[in-house]
Enzyme design. Structure first.
Site, PDB file in Angstrom:
ATOM      1  N   LYS A 208       0.607  -1.443   0.118  1.00  0.00           N
ATOM      2  CA  LYS A 208       0.261  -0.367  -0.189  1.00  0.00           C
ATOM      3  C   LYS A 208       1.069   1.146   0.450  1.00  0.00           C
ATOM      4  O   LYS A 208       0.988   1.567  -0.703  1.00  0.00           O
ATOM      5  CB  LYS A 208      -1.218  -0.279   1.461  1.00  0.00           C
ATOM      6  CG  LYS A 208      -1.751   0.920   1.087  1.00  0.00           C
ATOM      7  CD  LYS A 208      -3.053   1.267   2.944  1.00  0.00           C
ATOM      8  CE  LYS A 208      -3.311   2.513   2.761  1.00  0.00           C
ATOM      9  NZ  LYS A 208      -4.490   2.831   3.751  1.00  0.00           N
ATOM     10  N   GLU A 214      10.524  -4.678   4.516  1.00  0.00           N
ATOM     11  CA  GLU A 214      10.400  -6.518   3.906  1.00  0.00           C
ATOM     12  C   GLU A 214      10.379  -6.545   2.795  1.00  0.00           C
ATOM     13  O   GLU A 214      10.765  -6.720   1.998  1.00  0.00           O
ATOM     14  CB  GLU A 214       9.184  -7.017   4.593  1.00  0.00           C
ATOM     15  CG  GLU A 214       9.879  -7.448   6.304  1.00  0.00           C
ATOM     16  CD  GLU A 214       8.800  -6.556   7.273  1.00  0.00           C
ATOM     17  OE1 GLU A 214       9.002  -5.017   6.640  1.00  0.00           O
ATOM     18  OE2 GLU A 214       8.520  -6.584   8.461  1.00  0.00           O
ATOM     19  N   GLY A 269      -4.985  -1.566   5.080  1.00  0.00           N
ATOM     20  CA  GLY A 269      -4.319  -3.260   4.796  1.00  0.00           C
ATOM     21  C   GLY A 269      -4.408  -4.006   4.752  1.00  0.00           C
ATOM     22  O   GLY A 269      -4.977  -4.925   3.448  1.00  0.00           O
ATOM     23  N   ARG A 270      -5.461  -4.583   5.527  1.00  0.00           N
ATOM     24  CA  ARG A 270      -6.157  -6.011   6.287  1.00  0.00           C
ATOM     25  C   ARG A 270      -7.285  -6.067   5.672  1.00  0.00           C
ATOM     26  O   ARG A 270      -7.995  -7.361   6.264  1.00  0.00           O
ATOM     27  CB  ARG A 270      -6.132  -5.934   7.632  1.00  0.00           C
ATOM     28  CG  ARG A 270      -6.411  -4.607   8.263  1.00  0.00           C
ATOM     29  CD  ARG A 270      -6.339  -4.829   9.762  1.00  0.00           C
ATOM     30  NE  ARG A 270      -7.068  -4.217  10.491  1.00  0.00           N
ATOM     31  CZ  ARG A 270      -6.002  -2.808  10.541  1.00  0.00           C
ATOM     32  NH1 ARG A 270      -4.963  -2.873  10.438  1.00  0.00           N
ATOM     33  NH2 ARG A 270      -6.772  -1.655  11.848  1.00  0.00           N
ATOM     34  N   GLU A 355      -4.984  -6.972  14.764  1.00  0.00           N
ATOM     35  CA  GLU A 355      -5.078  -5.642  14.035  1.00  0.00           C
ATOM     36  C   GLU A 355      -5.832  -4.407  14.111  1.00  0.00           C
ATOM     37  O   GLU A 355      -5.192  -2.960  14.254  1.00  0.00           O
ATOM     38  CB  GLU A 355      -4.005  -5.443  12.796  1.00  0.00           C
ATOM     39  CG  GLU A 355      -2.836  -4.287  13.039  1.00  0.00           C
ATOM     40  CD  GLU A 355      -2.287  -4.675  11.108  1.00  0.00           C
ATOM     41  OE1 GLU A 355      -2.801  -4.329   9.906  1.00  0.00           O
ATOM     42  OE2 GLU A 355      -0.627  -4.911  11.233  1.00  0.00           O
ATOM     43  N   HIS A 386      -5.517 -33.346  16.769  1.00  0.00           N
ATOM     44  CA  HIS A 386      -4.320 -34.242  17.183  1.00  0.00           C
ATOM     45  C   HIS A 386      -2.870 -33.113  17.859  1.00  0.00           C
ATOM     46  O   HIS A 386      -2.171 -33.384  18.097  1.00  0.00           O
ATOM     47  CB  HIS A 386      -3.715 -34.429  15.980  1.00  0.00           C
ATOM     48  CG  HIS A 386      -4.782 -35.815  15.660  1.00  0.00           C
ATOM     49  ND1 HIS A 386      -5.559 -37.092  16.167  1.00  0.00           N
ATOM     50  CD2 HIS A 386      -5.715 -35.752  15.081  1.00  0.00           C
ATOM     51  CE1 HIS A 386      -6.040 -38.272  15.466  1.00  0.00           C
ATOM     52  NE2 HIS A 386      -6.427 -37.177  14.868  1.00  0.00           N
ATOM     53  N   LYS A 525       8.921  -0.750  14.375  1.00  0.00           N
ATOM     54  CA  LYS A 525       9.084  -0.171  12.767  1.00  0.00           C
ATOM     55  C   LYS A 525      10.979   0.375  13.476  1.00  0.00           C
ATOM     56  O   LYS A 525      12.135   0.481  12.156  1.00  0.00           O
ATOM     57  CB  LYS A 525       8.798   0.475  12.150  1.00  0.00           C
ATOM     58  CG  LYS A 525       7.447  -0.735  11.480  1.00  0.00           C
ATOM     59  CD  LYS A 525       6.559   0.098  10.653  1.00  0.00           C
ATOM     60  CE  LYS A 525       5.599  -0.852  10.105  1.00  0.00           C
ATOM     61  NZ  LYS A 525       4.459  -0.542   9.102  1.00  0.00           N
TER      62      LYS A 525
HETATM   63  O1  F6P Z   1       2.413  -4.352   9.750  1.00  0.00           O
HETATM   64  C1  F6P Z   1       1.775  -3.061   9.706  1.00  0.00           C
HETATM   65  C2  F6P Z   1       1.061  -2.963   8.311  1.00  0.00           C
HETATM   66  O2  F6P Z   1       0.787  -1.711   8.063  1.00  0.00           O
HETATM   67  C3  F6P Z   1      -0.070  -3.762   7.927  1.00  0.00           C
HETATM   68  O3  F6P Z   1      -0.846  -3.070   8.663  1.00  0.00           O
HETATM   69  C4  F6P Z   1      -0.098  -3.676   6.425  1.00  0.00           C
HETATM   70  O4  F6P Z   1      -1.063  -3.890   6.121  1.00  0.00           O
HETATM   71  C5  F6P Z   1       1.630  -3.738   6.436  1.00  0.00           C
HETATM   72  O5  F6P Z   1       2.005  -2.753   7.489  1.00  0.00           O
HETATM   73  C6  F6P Z   1       1.956  -3.614   4.786  1.00  0.00           C
HETATM   74  O6  F6P Z   1       2.355  -2.246   4.469  1.00  0.00           O
HETATM   75  P1  F6P Z   1       2.683  -2.455   2.984  1.00  0.00           P
HETATM   76  O7  F6P Z   1       1.390  -2.538   2.045  1.00  0.00           O
HETATM   77  O8  F6P Z   1       2.311  -0.782   3.514  1.00  0.00           O
HETATM   78  O9  F6P Z   1       3.552  -2.736   2.551  1.00  0.00           O
END
Ligand code: F6P
Length: 556
Positions: A208, A214, A269-270, A355, A386, A525
């Protein structure tokens, strides 16, 4: 329910714990809820199943095995009314900035509304049409050489597609392989890269913000690998093999990606699998099935928007969550999907629920005086049986379980000989029987006398039968909810996910919190960014002794 400080509109409704209904629920819990026994409730009421179950679009729900009676339910509905859940819901659908701490609307429902039926309809449908045309091209072997699609994203830019693609495997394009890389741990991507051919791979960089550490790290590694493997032709080929799904089109362009499908800051995002973030799902399923997924979610949206509170499934589930969390004090909920395709659903729901509602202040920044999000966790049945079901049956904590069962199999959609299909369908009956047996066992339990009177061939012969019987007793009266889908098809999955979204909305609204921000992820972060250069320099000035000690060991 917007409790915006200084707003001059009508007085905001109170948060849940400041209502008359909350106080009445507390009294009712002390008088009846604490000692409520499901076995007695079923014995006293032959209609309990009918009265505590409900049909919503694509989903049937049995709430009858919860420690809930008519009075509690009536008071919970009063609680929803007093906290303004309906007005808050209508504000969300209308595009009001209910995500107050970020000053944003919350309009994932607009992504699945038919053209002209929700805010931003033109932009939404223009992007959807373009994305689906692209997806149909990528998945068409006559028009594309792509065989592997690698989604690089994390959190909401990963978990939705990663959950939905296997859930709908029966509808996916045979021969097309979808991969999901999220972790900044390069072991994930490294292993995958060894299996890929660059000419036949499409990387979807999903973020987003297009700033997530990452995702950018993995995308950069994928780009380096691609250019290395393609040699001379790499730079020109990059534009056909990398696509971005983001609200930050300029950052994607700066990364070197030309094809971008955008979305908007009002998509959390979620809550974003319905947007361009759903591109891997659309590639796997094709446009027709992706539209069915949206239609299923939209049907649940209409139910949430229009059904009266007492027949409104997301509302009832959200209120049940409040009852279980704040009055019974159950601190977690286990999700047990009895369908292997839903193996990643618990992980998806963890982000959606924890979240969204894992907050300790209300929307005005005032501390909450009660618990908010429970821990949500689980594994597909029957695997969990199990592993940890022992604790659900006989542990000291009561953990409500949510069973999800699917009536029809989708084996017929796969290329399986009829004889094998018959055996697979027989396995499905075993799966369903296990699902029902677990909720039955949790509720019924087994008394000391029953245990004493039944054989236990594997029990020790040297211990007294009474001792063995105590080990073999089950307290019972353990609550569960069962959700039934007719089949796990795109529309059914869409409805199920939307049901969860609106349920989380409901409990968040009652608690008076902002379910749409996530400030809790920011501190880690920032500290990570501050620690990174210390791995190079070894500087531990100002660090606590534990962090400094661990840093020193890792740098050795
Ligand atoms: O972990 C926090 C967060 O902002 C989530 O809410 C989001 O889904 C994720 O990181 C990924 O963010 P982005 O889509 O901006 O890479």
């Amino acid at each position: 329910m917007i409790h915006a400080a200084g707003s001059s509109g009508p007085a905001a409704p109170p948060r849940g714990d400041r209502t008359a209904a909350w106080a009445a629920l507390q009294s009712h819990f002390e008088a009846h809820g604490r000692r409520f026994d499901l076995r007695d409730a079923f014995a006293a009421d032959a209609q309990r199943f009918e009265r505590f179950s409900l049909e919503a679009p694509h989903v049937f729900a049995d709430l009858s095995k919860n420690r809930l009676d008519d009075t509690a339910l009536a008071l919970l509905l009063q609680l929803a009314r007093e906290t303004g859940v309906e007005a808050h819901r209508d504000a969300m659908f209308a595009g009001a900035p209910i995500n107050a701490t970020e000053g944003r609307a919350v309009l994932h429902t607009a992504l699945r509304a038919p053209r002209g039926k929700a805010p931003f309809s033109d932009e939404v449908h223009e992007t959807l049409d373009a994305m689906l045309a692209y997806a149909d091209e990528v998945r068409d072997p006559a028009r594309s050489a792509i065989r592997d699609v690698v989604n690089i994203g994390i959190g909401g830019s990963d978990l939705g597609p990663q959950m939905a693609v296997p859930a709908l495997a029966a509808y996916c394009q045979p021969g097309l392989r979808l991969h999901f890389v999220a972790n900044v741990d390069g072991h994930d991507l490294a292993r995958l890269l060894t299996t890929l051919e660059p000419e036949r791979t499409l990387f979807v960089v999903a973020s987003k913000t297009f700033t997530t550490q990452e995702t950018l790290a993995n995308a950069q590694t994928a780009k380096t690998w691609f250019l290395e493997r393609m040699g001379e032709s790499g730079v020109a080929a990059l534009r056909r093999h990398f696509v971005a799904t983001t609200t930050n089109v300029s950052a994607a362009a700066a990364f070197g990606i030309e094809t971008t499908f955008g979305f908007w800051d009002w998509v959390g995002g979620r809550y974003s699998l319905w947007s361009a973030i759903g591109l891997p799902i659309a590639i796997a399923l094709g446009s027709v099935h992706f539209r069915a997924l949206l239609a299923g979610a939209h049907a649940m949206d209409r139910h949430f928007a229009e059904a009266p509170l007492h027949r409104n499934l997301p509302v009832l589930l959200g209120l049940l969550d409040v009852w279980n969390r704040n009055f019974h004090g159950f601190s977690s909920r286990s999700v047990a999907p009895y369908h292997q395709g839903l193996a990643r659903l618990p992980a998806y729901l963890q982000q959606l629920e924890m979240e969204s509602n894992g907050k300790c202040v209300d929307i005005d920044g005032e501390p909450l005086v009660h618990a908010s999000s429970p821990v949500v966790w689980g594994e597909p049945g029957t695997n969990g049986q199990h592993a940890y079901f022992q604790m659900l049956h006989q542990g000291t904590d009561v953990i409500p379980v949510e069973f999800i069962a699917v009536r029809e199999t989708s084996h017929a959609l796969l290329d399986v000989p009829p004889t094998v299909r018959a055996v697979l369908d027989a396995q499905h009956v075993k799966l369903l029987a296990n699902c029902l047996a677990q909720s039955q066992a949790l509720m019924q339990g087994q008394s000391f006398e029953q245990a004493l009177g039944s054989k236990a061939p594997t029990a020790s012969q040297t211990l007294a039968p009474e001792v063995i019987a105590r080990h073999r007793s089950f307290p019972g009266n353990r609550p569960s909810t069962t959700l039934l889908l007719e089949r796990l098809d795109p529309a059914g999955l869409g409805a199920l996910i939307a049901l969860y979204e609106h349920r989380v909305f409901t409990s968040g609204a009652v608690w008076g919190i902002n379910s749409f921000d996530q400030w809790g992820v920011e501190l880690g972060k920032a500290l990570c960014n501050a620690l990174l250069p210390r791995f190079e320099s070894g500087d531990d000035a100002g660090l606590d002794a534990s962090t400094a000690g661990l840093l020193a060991r890792l740098r050795r």
